[in-house]
Write an enzyme that holds these catalytic residues in place. Structure first.
Site, PDB file in Angstrom:
ATOM      1  N   ASN A   1     -21.624 -56.633  42.739  1.00  0.00           N
ATOM      2  CA  ASN A   1     -21.666 -55.472  43.633  1.00  0.00           C
ATOM      3  C   ASN A   1     -23.064 -54.881  43.489  1.00  0.00           C
ATOM      4  O   ASN A   1     -23.419 -54.339  42.445  1.00  0.00           O
ATOM      5  CB  ASN A   1     -20.629 -54.418  43.222  1.00  0.00           C
ATOM      6  CG  ASN A   1     -19.198 -54.893  43.442  1.00  0.00           C
ATOM      7  OD1 ASN A   1     -18.963 -56.019  43.887  1.00  0.00           O
ATOM      8  ND2 ASN A   1     -18.241 -54.040  43.139  1.00  0.00           N
TER       9      ASN A   1
ATOM     10  N   ARG B   1     -12.362 -59.395  51.428  1.00  0.00           N
ATOM     11  CA  ARG B   1     -12.038 -59.017  50.050  1.00  0.00           C
ATOM     12  C   ARG B   1     -11.272 -57.702  50.061  1.00  0.00           C
ATOM     13  O   ARG B   1     -11.737 -56.722  50.649  1.00  0.00           O
ATOM     14  CB  ARG B   1     -13.331 -58.875  49.236  1.00  0.00           C
ATOM     15  CG  ARG B   1     -13.085 -58.311  47.861  1.00  0.00           C
ATOM     16  CD  ARG B   1     -14.347 -58.194  47.002  1.00  0.00           C
ATOM     17  NE  ARG B   1     -13.961 -57.534  45.773  1.00  0.00           N
ATOM     18  CZ  ARG B   1     -14.480 -56.408  45.298  1.00  0.00           C
ATOM     19  NH1 ARG B   1     -15.489 -55.811  45.919  1.00  0.00           N
ATOM     20  NH2 ARG B   1     -14.018 -55.882  44.199  1.00  0.00           N
TER      21      ARG B   1
ATOM     22  N   GLU C   1     -15.809 -53.651  38.820  1.00  0.00           N
ATOM     23  CA  GLU C   1     -16.725 -52.637  38.280  1.00  0.00           C
ATOM     24  C   GLU C   1     -16.162 -51.900  37.074  1.00  0.00           C
ATOM     25  O   GLU C   1     -16.144 -50.670  37.029  1.00  0.00           O
ATOM     26  CB  GLU C   1     -17.114 -51.626  39.362  1.00  0.00           C
ATOM     27  CG  GLU C   1     -17.917 -52.235  40.481  1.00  0.00           C
ATOM     28  CD  GLU C   1     -18.608 -51.195  41.358  1.00  0.00           C
ATOM     29  OE1 GLU C   1     -18.381 -49.991  41.170  1.00  0.00           O
ATOM     30  OE2 GLU C   1     -19.379 -51.614  42.231  1.00  0.00           O
TER      31      GLU C   1
ATOM     32  N   GLU D   1     -19.858 -56.906  46.953  1.00  0.00           N
ATOM     33  CA  GLU D   1     -20.121 -55.643  47.670  1.00  0.00           C
ATOM     34  C   GLU D   1     -21.614 -55.480  47.860  1.00  0.00           C
ATOM     35  O   GLU D   1     -22.396 -55.764  46.956  1.00  0.00           O
ATOM     36  CB  GLU D   1     -19.629 -54.414  46.876  1.00  0.00           C
ATOM     37  CG  GLU D   1     -18.143 -54.226  46.844  1.00  0.00           C
ATOM     38  CD  GLU D   1     -17.719 -52.973  46.067  1.00  0.00           C
ATOM     39  OE1 GLU D   1     -18.478 -51.978  46.030  1.00  0.00           O
ATOM     40  OE2 GLU D   1     -16.623 -53.009  45.485  1.00  0.00           O
TER      41      GLU D   1
ATOM     42  N   HIS E   1      -8.724 -52.594  41.194  1.00  0.00           N
ATOM     43  CA  HIS E   1      -9.819 -51.755  41.693  1.00  0.00           C
ATOM     44  C   HIS E   1      -9.471 -50.299  41.375  1.00  0.00           C
ATOM     45  O   HIS E   1      -9.348 -49.483  42.278  1.00  0.00           O
ATOM     46  CB  HIS E   1     -10.054 -52.003  43.180  1.00  0.00           C
ATOM     47  CG  HIS E   1     -11.435 -51.649  43.664  1.00  0.00           C
ATOM     48  ND1 HIS E   1     -12.242 -52.522  44.381  1.00  0.00           N
ATOM     49  CD2 HIS E   1     -12.157 -50.515  43.543  1.00  0.00           C
ATOM     50  CE1 HIS E   1     -13.391 -51.926  44.677  1.00  0.00           C
ATOM     51  NE2 HIS E   1     -13.361 -50.699  44.192  1.00  0.00           N
TER      52      HIS E   1
ATOM     53  N   TYR F   1     -26.002 -52.404  45.023  1.00  0.00           N
ATOM     54  CA  TYR F   1     -26.417 -51.342  45.939  1.00  0.00           C
ATOM     55  C   TYR F   1     -27.869 -50.937  45.737  1.00  0.00           C
ATOM     56  O   TYR F   1     -28.565 -50.649  46.681  1.00  0.00           O
ATOM     57  CB  TYR F   1     -25.510 -50.111  45.772  1.00  0.00           C
ATOM     58  CG  TYR F   1     -24.106 -50.364  46.263  1.00  0.00           C
ATOM     59  CD1 TYR F   1     -23.779 -50.167  47.603  1.00  0.00           C
ATOM     60  CD2 TYR F   1     -23.113 -50.829  45.410  1.00  0.00           C
ATOM     61  CE1 TYR F   1     -22.492 -50.417  48.069  1.00  0.00           C
ATOM     62  CE2 TYR F   1     -21.828 -51.080  45.867  1.00  0.00           C
ATOM     63  CZ  TYR F   1     -21.525 -50.875  47.196  1.00  0.00           C
ATOM     64  OH  TYR F   1     -20.264 -51.135  47.668  1.00  0.00           O
TER      65      TYR F   1
HETATM   66  C1  BGP Z   1     -18.498 -49.274  44.255  1.00  0.00           C
HETATM   67  C2  BGP Z   1     -17.014 -49.390  44.357  1.00  0.00           C
HETATM   68  C3  BGP Z   1     -16.480 -49.241  45.722  1.00  0.00           C
HETATM   69  C4  BGP Z   1     -17.230 -48.288  46.618  1.00  0.00           C
HETATM   70  C5  BGP Z   1     -18.735 -48.432  46.493  1.00  0.00           C
HETATM   71  C6  BGP Z   1     -19.529 -47.346  47.169  1.00  0.00           C
HETATM   72  O1  BGP Z   1     -18.807 -48.636  43.075  1.00  0.00           O
HETATM   73  O2  BGP Z   1     -16.537 -50.609  43.837  1.00  0.00           O
HETATM   74  O3  BGP Z   1     -15.122 -48.954  45.602  1.00  0.00           O
HETATM   75  O4  BGP Z   1     -16.759 -47.023  46.558  1.00  0.00           O
HETATM   76  O5  BGP Z   1     -19.143 -48.489  45.171  1.00  0.00           O
HETATM   77  O6  BGP Z   1     -19.617 -46.239  46.352  1.00  0.00           O
HETATM   78  P1  BGP Z   1     -19.482 -44.771  46.894  1.00  0.00           P
HETATM   79  O7  BGP Z   1     -18.180 -44.724  47.602  1.00  0.00           O
HETATM   80  O8  BGP Z   1     -19.533 -43.903  45.689  1.00  0.00           O
HETATM   81  O9  BGP Z   1     -20.654 -44.567  47.783  1.00  0.00           O
END
Ligand code: BGP
Length: 477
Positions: free
Chosen positions: A299, A80, A170, A378, A124, A301
């Protein structure tokens, strides 16, 4: 539910990795590219970690073949990446810059030659600066036409080669930073303008999805959403209400708009009462319903835990951009919610909760509410990595993170979720928007820091681990 036995991952599961143009390419003014809002914003004093910027990034623009060769060596099934709008239209519209299209064509052809499925993100965050200057970017409806023209240019060129497309990456996270926290360009802090810009972005998203149906009839398209599922801090009804508020304001506002073409009721009522609701013109909601996605890009995290926040309480706060653990303050909206630490979860050095079960919950909530296929677009762990003697990077912590999240995908699929693929963030180390080069995510270490470096590529332990996961179709985790 504790499962006794896992189903295998399907044989066409997209084992992938992800990146974004500004974070990897460099070549910021190469071959006719125009400036993006990030090219200017990162040069303003104090905006990014140690003034880091993407002028060179990890020089993927000039090392694309080497990077794709590493992907092929790893056995990657999908990659991607995002297209930089100002590479294609240097001032946002007008004459197409053929050299920009040629770069992505070469990337796509190289991927296909190695049987790696391209997953193309249309946007993006690197808006052409010209459109920001001319009419304020996402705050003006003129962007809908310009964005559509740019997207159709890519559809026409790549329809036969690219099946999976991501519309906006995002929108929620980017515009929250851009119009509420003031931490992304154009660095505004105004809630009314925030919701107005989001409404226009929803219209643009729907328009390009509608156009996609004509130009790429056999493709699949959807936005990628930064989904941090909300948890209540306790079963106190006050915390439960805070959690409901947070889920509506931080997640369903986008997800329901994308997938149902409507706004969640309590949030909309609150904004109307406060005079902060977006202006909805005749035809707007119809357009949203005509431009719903084929799948949702997720995405993921971390999860966020919420508690009650009375009027006069905690306001929105900026995120940790230093990697100094334990420095992230509680953030919230008085009268609605505020974040609270989750005592059950470990965090990264950037205070992001590590919660694989949260990913399973995320996938289940989305799949059951919207009935759409999902793709993890992500997921990964940003950490300090250490390059050791003999070119070794022992990122066991990253392997642990990824392993537990891949398992959570498997559990979610067992729970009935249709999951198309899993794109880890990121393939090589990259520029983190606000955290510079020290917050690393890659399977491949890149020798550079905020000052620069050799840009040499070095495979981390996680590279070999993921390679074996892919080769075994997820059996060897
Ligand atoms: C998401 C974005 C990415 C990437 C990732 C990690 O928000 O889509 O582009 O940056 O997060 O975040 P960071 O770089 O702030 O740790």
């Amino acid at each position: 539910m504790h499962h006794h036995k896992f189903n295998d991952f399907p044989s066409d599961f997209l084992w992938g990795a992800a990146s974004a143009a500004y974070q990897v390419e460099g070549g910021w003014n190469a071959d006719g590219k125009g400036p993006s809002v990030w090219d200017l914003f990162t040069k303003l004093p104090g905006k990014t970690f140690e003034g880091s910027n993407g002028d060179v990034a990890v020089d993927h623009y000039h090392r694309m073949e080497e990077d794709v060769a590493l992907m092929a060596e790893m056995g990657l099934k999908a990659y991607r990446f995002s297209v930089s709008w100002p590479r294609i239209y240097p001032t946002g519209r007008g004459e197409v810059n053929e050299a920009g299209l040629a770069f992505y064509e070469k990337l796509i052809d190289t991927l296909l030659a190695h049987k790696i499925e391209p997953v193309l993100t249309l946007y993006h965050w690197d808006l052409p600066q010209a459109l920001q200057d001319e009419y304020g970017g996402w705050e003006d409806r003129r962007i809908i036409e310009d964005f559509e023209r740019y997207c159709v240019t890519l559809y026409q060129r790549f329809a036969g080669k690219v099946k999976y497309w991501v519309s906006l990456n995002e929108q929620n996270y980017n515009l929250t930073n851009a119009y509420q926290l003031g931490t992304h360009p154009p660095a505004v802090q105004d809630r009314k303008r925030f919701f107005a810009a989001n409404h226009i972005a929803f219209l643009a998203n729907a328009r390009v999805i509608k156009a996609f149906r004509q130009h790429v009839p056999n493709g699949l398209i959807g936005p990628s959403f930064a989904y941090s599922p909300a948890y209540p801090a306790s079963c106190d009804p006050k915390d439960m209400l805070a959690y409901e508020n947070a889920e509506e304001f931080n997640n369903l506002w986008w997800l329901d708009a994308y997938c149902f073409g409507r706004y969640p009721q309590a949030a909309l009522a609150y904004l109307r009462e406060n005079g902060e609701a977006p202006e909805i013109l005749p035809g707007d909601m119809e357009l949203l319903r005509e431009g719903t996605p084929d799948y949702i890009g997720v995405n993921y995290y971390y999860t966020l835990t919420y508690t009650d926040n009375p009027l006069g309480g905690q306001t929105l706060q900026r995120i940790n951009t230093t990697g100094k653990k334990g420095t992230t303050p509680s953030s919230g909206i008085p009268g609605l919610y505020k974040t609270a630490p989750n005592p059950h979860l470990e965090t990264s050095n950037w205070d992001w909760a590590i919660d694989p079960t949260g990913m399973r919950i995320a996938l289940r909530r989305l799949s059951s509410r919207y009935g759409l296929p999902l793709m993890i677009t992500e997921n990964g762990l940003g950490e300090f990595d250490k390059l050791e003697a003999g070119d070794k990077v022992n990122d066991e912590y990253r392997i642990d993170y990824l392993r537990s999240h891949v398992k959570a995908c498997q559990e979610a699929m067992q729970d009935g979720v249709e999951l198309l693929g899993y794109c880890a963030w990121s393939f090589t180390d990259i520029l983190s928007w606000l955290n510079g080069y020290q917050k690393r995510y890659g399977f491949v270490y890149v020798d550079r820091d905020e000052q620069g470096g050799s840009l040499r590529r070095i495979k981390k332990a996680s590279f070999h681990w993921y390679s074996q996961v892919i080769a075994s179709q997820g059996k060897q985790l």
